[in-house]
Design an enzyme around this catalytic site. Sequence first.
Site, PDB file in Angstrom:
ATOM      1  N   VAL A 187       0.807  -1.227   0.000  1.00 26.47           N
ATOM      2  CA  VAL A 187       0.000   0.000   0.000  1.00 26.47           C
ATOM      3  C   VAL A 187       0.838   1.274   0.000  1.00 26.47           C
ATOM      4  CG1 VAL A 187      -1.968  -1.127   1.107  1.00 26.47           C
ATOM      5  CG2 VAL A 187      -0.255   0.019   2.537  1.00 26.47           C
ATOM      6  N   HIS A 189       2.638   1.983  -2.508  1.00 24.93           N
ATOM      7  CA  HIS A 189       2.759   2.355  -3.913  1.00 24.93           C
ATOM      8  C   HIS A 189       1.692   3.356  -4.315  1.00 24.93           C
ATOM      9  CE1 HIS A 189       5.953  -0.368  -5.191  1.00 24.93           C
ATOM     10  NE2 HIS A 189       5.447  -1.238  -4.337  1.00 24.93           N
ATOM     11  N   ARG A 190       2.087   4.339  -5.125  1.00 21.25           N
ATOM     12  CA  ARG A 190       1.188   5.333  -5.687  1.00 21.25           C
ATOM     13  C   ARG A 190       1.556   5.513  -7.159  1.00 21.25           C
ATOM     14  NH1 ARG A 190      -0.347   4.277  -1.457  1.00 21.25           N
ATOM     15  NH2 ARG A 190      -1.058   5.593   0.261  1.00 21.25           N
ATOM     16  N   GLN A 196      -9.066  -3.370   1.432  1.00 19.49           N
ATOM     17  CA  GLN A 196      -8.491  -4.433   2.251  1.00 19.49           C
ATOM     18  C   GLN A 196      -9.488  -4.934   3.283  1.00 19.49           C
ATOM     19  OE1 GLN A 196      -4.711  -3.399   3.958  1.00 19.49           O
ATOM     20  NE2 GLN A 196      -4.388  -5.398   4.885  1.00 19.49           N
ATOM     21  N   ARG A 200     -11.025  -4.114  11.734  1.00 19.51           N
ATOM     22  CA  ARG A 200     -11.860  -3.259  12.565  1.00 19.51           C
ATOM     23  C   ARG A 200     -13.309  -3.728  12.570  1.00 19.51           C
ATOM     24  NH1 ARG A 200     -13.317   3.175  11.646  1.00 19.51           N
ATOM     25  NH2 ARG A 200     -14.407   3.449  13.645  1.00 19.51           N
ATOM     26  N   ARG A 255      -8.502  -6.425  17.995  1.00 24.09           N
ATOM     27  CA  ARG A 255      -7.481  -6.614  16.951  1.00 24.09           C
ATOM     28  C   ARG A 255      -6.110  -6.104  17.363  1.00 24.09           C
ATOM     29  NH1 ARG A 255      -8.088  -1.843  12.362  1.00 24.09           N
ATOM     30  NH2 ARG A 255      -8.415  -0.102  13.805  1.00 24.09           N
ATOM     31  N   LEU A 272      -1.076  -0.595 -16.080  1.00 24.85           N
ATOM     32  CA  LEU A 272       0.071  -1.468 -16.327  1.00 24.85           C
ATOM     33  C   LEU A 272       1.390  -0.751 -16.082  1.00 24.85           C
ATOM     34  CD1 LEU A 272      -1.095  -3.376 -19.541  1.00 24.85           C
ATOM     35  CD2 LEU A 272      -1.434  -3.972 -17.133  1.00 24.85           C
ATOM     36  N   HIS A 277       6.254  -0.690 -12.399  1.00 20.63           N
ATOM     37  CA  HIS A 277       7.035  -0.110 -11.303  1.00 20.63           C
ATOM     38  C   HIS A 277       7.012  -1.026 -10.083  1.00 20.63           C
ATOM     39  CE1 HIS A 277       8.703   2.803  -8.545  1.00 20.63           C
ATOM     40  NE2 HIS A 277       7.626   2.768  -7.800  1.00 20.63           N
ATOM     41  N   ARG A 282       9.461  -4.982  -6.340  1.00 20.94           N
ATOM     42  CA  ARG A 282       9.047  -6.083  -5.465  1.00 20.94           C
ATOM     43  C   ARG A 282       9.476  -7.466  -5.945  1.00 20.94           C
ATOM     44  NH1 ARG A 282       8.523  -3.081  -1.050  1.00 20.94           N
ATOM     45  NH2 ARG A 282       6.980  -1.416  -1.312  1.00 20.94           N
TER      46      ARG A 282
END
Length: 317
Positions: A187, A189-190, A196, A200, A255, A272, A277, A282
């Site tokens: 998360v 990455h932008r 998700q 909670r 939690r 894509l 990236h 990764r």
Amino acid sequence: MRVVSPSFEILEDLDRQSPAVRIEACGRICYKSEDKISESSAEPFIKGIIKHGHNSVLEMAVSSLKVTVDTEAIATQFINTLPRYLQIDRLEKKVFLITGSIRAFRELYLAHNTVKLVKAVTGFLAQRYPLLFFDLSPKRGWVPQSGVLVEKLSLDEIDSLSADLLVKHRYIAVKFVVNRAVTHEIVRHRPCSYLQESQRYCRYSESKFGNEVAFVKPMFFQEDSEEFRLWEKAMAETEKIYLKLLETSSPQAARTVLPNSCKTELITYANLLEWLHIFRLRTSPAAEPSMREVMIPLLERFQIIFPQVFSGFQVET
């Protein structure tokens, strides 16, 4: 206690569904309420998320539009709004290819509802997908905008684009089943969109979760090793404490004792170019091993589906 292996699923089937179906299917991962999906469930679900401002769910569907304008003034007025979170290319001097999520188009209209091209695009989408824009309809209805022609591009038309356009305008979603240490990294990455499974709201003592907590098997320990037995013991004790806390506490309170090893589901939606990236970072030898465990086989699947973009990508050993 349940131990599962990490996995991924490319959500290709959703690519040919309506935006409403797609948004509901992805949105329900947060609450793990997929069992509530029916032929009539999309409308109340989507109206509810819009009413409560859960705008991230509206990022899970994109539209690609071919927009032709009569004058450069119309184009300039649009460009001067500095549109956010849209992919924009000029196919010709007065022809744009614009791709964006439902959220991006909605927020563009909310910020610039006097701009002719914005009004034309929003009106086109609202008439095609009224459920997704029900709250934005002007009192006079959506009035056609002279000098602007909007056309919807099909998925097949997007897939036939040249590689330089395909990478920017083709979006694809992947559902990961991994531990929370891995999702904490994904998360970052932008620009991407994420939904998700929420600890909670999910109460793992409920029967639909098997009255147990699921953990992802760590790749670091052999199952017959002392290290794995210690990890297994820690997870069992954590589950016991968590379930005990749920007897008097809310899921968001209970939690707080759950570890990174907890299984979670995460949908990552990106074009894509962003996936390229992600794979560069990764699948690298420097990446976290549990990340490489899912990203390398995922890249191999992308290479089959989109060879014109990913075939030349080599993973370092």
